[in-house]
Design an enzyme around this catalytic site. Structure first.
Site, PDB file in Angstrom:
ATOM      1  N   ARG A  38       0.926  -1.470  -0.163  1.00  0.00           N
ATOM      2  CA  ARG A  38      -0.083  -0.005  -0.196  1.00  0.00           C
ATOM      3  C   ARG A  38       0.791   1.285   0.363  1.00  0.00           C
ATOM      4  NH1 ARG A  38      -4.378  -2.013   4.513  1.00  0.00           N
ATOM      5  NH2 ARG A  38      -5.357  -3.504   3.690  1.00  0.00           N
ATOM      6  N   ARG A  42      -3.381   6.386  -0.198  1.00  0.00           N
ATOM      7  CA  ARG A  42      -4.072   6.885   1.425  1.00  0.00           C
ATOM      8  C   ARG A  42      -2.865   7.425   1.928  1.00  0.00           C
ATOM      9  NH1 ARG A  42      -7.689   2.453   3.261  1.00  0.00           N
ATOM     10  NH2 ARG A  42      -5.550   1.701   3.835  1.00  0.00           N
ATOM     11  N   ARG A  51      -7.265  11.083  -6.725  1.00  0.00           N
ATOM     12  CA  ARG A  51      -7.699  11.171  -7.009  1.00  0.00           C
ATOM     13  C   ARG A  51      -9.115  11.402  -7.040  1.00  0.00           C
ATOM     14  NH1 ARG A  51      -9.754   5.689  -4.005  1.00  0.00           N
ATOM     15  NH2 ARG A  51     -11.605   6.169  -4.409  1.00  0.00           N
ATOM     16  N   ASP A  87      -6.874  -3.534  -6.903  1.00  0.00           N
ATOM     17  CA  ASP A  87      -7.703  -3.623  -5.556  1.00  0.00           C
ATOM     18  C   ASP A  87      -7.773  -5.056  -6.332  1.00  0.00           C
ATOM     19  OD1 ASP A  87     -10.164  -4.682  -4.325  1.00  0.00           O
ATOM     20  OD2 ASP A  87      -9.145  -3.244  -2.839  1.00  0.00           O
ATOM     21  N   TYR A 162     -15.237 -13.309   0.378  1.00  0.00           N
ATOM     22  CA  TYR A 162     -15.290 -11.714   0.118  1.00  0.00           C
ATOM     23  C   TYR A 162     -16.909 -11.949  -0.079  1.00  0.00           C
ATOM     24  CZ  TYR A 162     -11.952  -8.007   1.820  1.00  0.00           C
ATOM     25  OH  TYR A 162     -11.241  -7.058   1.857  1.00  0.00           O
TER      26      TYR A 162
END
Length: 355
Positions: A38, A42, A51, A87, A162
């Site tokens: 990652r 973010r 983004r 992702d 998921y």
């Protein structure tokens, strides 16, 4: 073909002698290579700006935006490898599964997979389904030059969790109920997901990925016996499906201290280790013939420079006897991490391990 060999009949690529790929092949390196799970995302203000107003899944399907986001941490931190910005649910979206990534929640599946008819909805992935991935890799490999680009995918168990739960889960009760209650349906589901995952990785490798990582984020919820019986065959199928390309294959899961040997047994060349197990002990559990990746606790980055360097030194000392070591965090960069802490950490590892 072994990941220790250059592709048959081809000259080594520009990335072949990079510190990252040499470490993956357990060869001597000029310094311990560094990248962060990652790292593209973010924690970077430039990422948030790029983004702004664009939903997560849409941002994964815009090649120029993907390329920009993937390159941002390479420019800022000087890491030894880029990791493709995407992702793990992207291939599921690409084959028509109704899902969305909700801010603050994660992937949410509109119609969870619970029956044989549901499994039948999971069709095979084709390169045409993810043409934007091929385009983004082309942009990136031209820009990165000798810096390796890591492709990745979600492992069959985590994707299944998921799909069966309908979203993130703490206890995985529906997942385990299916795994224990209908072992054949479970095996069929994971086998189908293994094919989809392998196809997604093949697209990335053929487009220029120098290595690939299989993320099994939730597999730490299982016992070793359950992993061996109900998950290992599908993960092994993925790794075997891309073995012919000769690129290093990395396997990572969270909370997998009891599973480290099995993660290597599934076919990885490099086993990722979270922060709960020291690297020297992880090497004992994994056994010979594998490089290790890890394993600074991401929360340590909030403790100040001296504490970060102390904990990093402990990891480097634990890794001193390893044949191959790629420095990384024990999980992904946390959203509020100071980017400068990552830049300093990269420089510190490079300086301390320069040969």
């Amino acid at each position: 073909m072994s990941a220790n060999q250059s592709p048959a009949g081809k000259q080594p690529t520009a990335t072949y002698d990079s510190a990252f790929l040499r470490a993956c092949r357990r060869e001597p390196v000029p310094h311990t290579p560094v990248w962060f799970m990652r790292q593209a995302g973010r924690s970077l203000p430039e990422y948030l700006k790029a983004r702004e107003g664009i939903p997560m899944l849409e941002s994964c399907m815009r090649p120029e935006l993907v390329a920009e986001i993937t390159l941002q941490p390479v420019r800022r931190h000087g890491v030894d490898a880029a990791v493709y910005f995407s992702d793990i649910v992207v291939p599921l979206k690409a084959i028509g599964i109704d899902l969305d990534i909700k801010p603050g929640v994660g992937p949410v599946i509109a119609e969870p997979i619970r029956t044989r008819a549901d499994v039948a909805r999971l069709r095979q992935l084709t390169p045409e389904d993810v043409a934007y991935v091929t385009e983004a890799f082309g942009l990136l490999t031209r820009e990165l030059g000798a810096t390796p680009l890591i492709g990745f995918a979600g492992a069959p168990f985590t994707l299944a969790s998921y799909l069966v739960e309908g979203g993130p889960s703490r206890n995985h009760e529906h997942t385990k109920a299916l795994m224990y209650g209908d072992p054949q349906l479970w095996a069929d589901l994971l086998d189908r997901l293994a094919d989809i995952t392998a196809a997604f990785l093949r697209v990335q490798i053929e487009a220029g990925a120098s290595a690939v990582q299989l993320f099994d984020s939730w597999v730490g919820a299982l016992s070793p016996a359950d992993y061996r019986r109900s998950v290992l065959p599908a993960s092994r199928k993925v790794f075997e499906a891309v073995s012919e390309y000769g690129v290093p294959r990395v396997h990572f899961g969270v909370g997998t201290g009891e599973l480290l040997g099995l993660l290597g047994e599934a076919g990885a060349d490099v086993v990722g280790v979270d922060w709960r197990v020291p690297l020297d002990e992880a090497a004992r559990r994994v056994g010979p013939g594998k490089a290790l990746q890890g394993n600074l606790d991401p929360a340590v980055l909030f403790a100040g420079r001296e504490a970060v360097e102390t904990k990093t030194r402990e990891i480097l000392d634990a890794a001193a006897g390893l044949e191959g070591h790629v420095f990384n965090l024990g999980h992904g960069v946390l959203p509020t991490t100071d980017p400068d802490a990552l830049t300093r950490l990269t420089e510190y590892v490079h300086t301390q391990t320069a040969r």
